[in-house]
Design an enzyme around this catalytic site. Structure first.
Site, PDB file in Angstrom:
ATOM      1  N   ASP A  65       3.231 -13.937 -20.424  1.00  0.00           N
ATOM      2  CA  ASP A  65       3.089 -15.069 -19.594  1.00  0.00           C
ATOM      3  C   ASP A  65       1.627 -15.417 -19.893  1.00  0.00           C
ATOM      4  OD1 ASP A  65       2.904 -16.583 -17.360  1.00  0.00           O
ATOM      5  OD2 ASP A  65       3.883 -15.316 -16.194  1.00  0.00           O
ATOM      6  N   HIS A  66       1.812 -16.840 -20.219  1.00  0.00           N
ATOM      7  CA  HIS A  66       0.532 -17.498 -20.532  1.00  0.00           C
ATOM      8  C   HIS A  66      -0.510 -17.707 -19.186  1.00  0.00           C
ATOM      9  CE1 HIS A  66      -2.140 -18.753 -23.943  1.00  0.00           C
ATOM     10  NE2 HIS A  66      -1.036 -19.302 -24.505  1.00  0.00           N
ATOM     11  N   ARG A  67      -0.023 -17.446 -18.073  1.00  0.00           N
ATOM     12  CA  ARG A  67      -0.608 -17.659 -16.778  1.00  0.00           C
ATOM     13  C   ARG A  67      -1.449 -16.441 -16.733  1.00  0.00           C
ATOM     14  NH1 ARG A  67       4.204 -18.475 -12.765  1.00  0.00           N
ATOM     15  NH2 ARG A  67       4.881 -16.734 -13.975  1.00  0.00           N
ATOM     16  N   CYS A  76      -2.867 -14.466 -19.096  1.00  0.00           N
ATOM     17  CA  CYS A  76      -3.837 -14.206 -20.402  1.00  0.00           C
ATOM     18  C   CYS A  76      -3.767 -15.292 -21.293  1.00  0.00           C
ATOM     19  CB  CYS A  76      -3.811 -12.743 -20.872  1.00  0.00           C
ATOM     20  SG  CYS A  76      -2.140 -12.759 -21.834  1.00  0.00           S
TER      21      CYS A  76
END
Length: 441
Positions: A411-413, A415
């Site tokens: 999940d790019h949110r 890291c």
């Protein structure tokens, strides 16, 4: 006179919205006791027996085998003896009898009552067929129809059918779904769907029509498949996921496993070694053991490790709780236990929920790579492809080595790419040189 009580599908404590009928355990007309199991249903997590809190004669069953029943919808109707329910007014107990195995809710709903305009309580009236206008002694009011199923009322309403003109064939003139369907057929409102007697009761009103004369098959999403579809759709919609991957030489890892299994005791699986590597990686990169909640990120202290396992009901994700506290041998034993339980279909809801990180060994299907959808609300998943002999440059020489592809979806949110790449590189290094794990012991 007996009073007909409806028992609705309760919330089984799993956060589910419905369940699929697997097997009826009672028949219409059968006498049942309080808390006797009446139906076996399949949720997205387990197959359970549902007990009924009423004792009496079963007057109706709602839902055929294979049909999805929403939480709160009627399951069975039971005619309760006068000694158990007052004939003057529906009872309002302080605490309703709890369902066996589900505990007691903080609040309880009082018994259902239908109110006839004018203040007369209709719930105590005997269920009887509507064949004539009310007697002169009854105040002018609409007749109380012998229909206890909201589904039957909905079918009649959608087809413009006046239930007052339908004669019920059920106990004490109860109007059943089949009665309404026959009336609609006679009126020419719909054509009979010749799909077999067993499938008639499971027909879904308002479903999308399939062009006739084709060989197409419309398979409803039910039970596990429906829940999986909803969860994956939500994950794909809400989580901005990204995937990175790398090839790794697993020759030394396989050699280590062979050495460990030379010692008497439980065999150590490749999955257990990979799980141990993941746990070491999460200790270095704790932000990956997290989930997004609104505008915040919850970092979990414990690692509840989920892993993909094939079961009778399809692909499941059992969870090893507090996996960070287990050594390699205990991890292997627990993974083997949960895998066997998945195959036997005996996993309980607690063993299928609460994961914080997933290990997906899709190599067992003979494939090299994948870009999986995250197991919402988890923030990361490690995928492992098949371990197979391939040409590989080892110590400056071309050799045949045991190579696998590792993929990491995150999940790019929670890291950026540097954290994700650092975790994946650490895992690959441990696969290639498993002795690195000794530094953390």
């Amino acid at each position: 006179m007996p009073v007909v009580r409806e028992f609705t599908l309760p919330d089984l404590g799993e956060g589910l919205t419905g369940a699929e009928v697997v097997r009826w355990m009672v028949e219409v007309g059968e006498v049942i006791a309080v808390d006797q199991p009446v139906v076996e249903v399949e949720t997205a997590k387990a197959v359970v027996e549902v007990p009924c809190p009423y004792g009496g004669v079963v007057t109706a069953r709602f839902g055929e085998v294979g049909q999805e029943v929403p939480v709160g919808a009627p399951l069975v109707a039971v005619a309760v003896a006068p000694g158990h329910v007052s004939e003057d007014i529906a009872p309002e107990p302080e605490v309703e009898r709890p369902l066996v195995g589900y505990g007691v809710a903080e609040t309880r709903r009082a018994g259902r009552r239908r109110v006839v305009p004018g203040g007369a309580a209709a719930s105590a009236l005997p269920v009887a067929p509507v064949v004539a206008p009310p007697a002169p002694s009854v105040p002018p009011a609409p007749a109380v129809l012998a229909v206890i199923s909201p589904l039957v009322r909905r079918i009649a309403r959608e087809h413009g059918l006046d239930l007052a003109r339908v004669a019920g064939s059920g106990p004490e003139g109860l109007i059943t779904r089949r009665d309404v369907e026959r009336a609609i057929e006679r009126a020419g409102a719909v054509e009979a769907a010749a799909v077999g007697a067993a499938a008639v009761g499971a027909a879904v009103v308002g479903a999308a029509e399939v062009p006739r004369g084709t060989d197409d098959e419309l398979v409803p999403l039910r039970g596990l498949r429906r829940t999986v579809a909803e969860k994956l759709t939500r994950s794909h919609r809400e989580i901005p996921a990204a995937t990175c991957w790398v090839d790794a030489d697993a020759t030394e890892l396989m050699a280590l496993r062979a050495q460990l299994n030379q010692v008497p005791g439980p065999k150590v699986s490749v999955l257990a070694l990979l799980a141990r590597i993941c746990l070491a990686g999460l200790e270095r990169f704790p932000e990956l053991n997290s989930s997004v909640e609104g505008d915040a990120v919850r970092r979990h202290r414990a690692v509840h490790l989920g892993f993909a396992a094939q079961g009778q009901r399809g692909l499941l994700v059992p969870v090893v709780r507090d996996a960070q506290l287990l050594g390699t041998e205990r991890l292997s034993v627990e993974l083997a236990r949960l895998t066997e339980a998945a195959r036997a279909g005996s996993l309980g809801p607690a063993e299928l929920t609460g994961g914080t990180f997933t290990l997906n060994n899709y190599g067992v299907f003979g494939v090299d790579g994948s870009t999986p959808i995250l197991n919402h609300p988890e923030a990361a998943m490690l995928g492992v492809g098949r371990i197979t002999p391939k040409p590989w440059v080892h110590e400056g020489q071309l050799a045949v080595r045991q190579v696998t592809q590792l993929s990491f979806t995150f999940d790019h949110r929670v890291c950026d790419g540097g954290t994700a790449g650092g975790f994946l590189r650490f895992v690959a290094d441990c696969v290639e040189r498993p002795g690195m794990l000794l530094r953390g012991l």
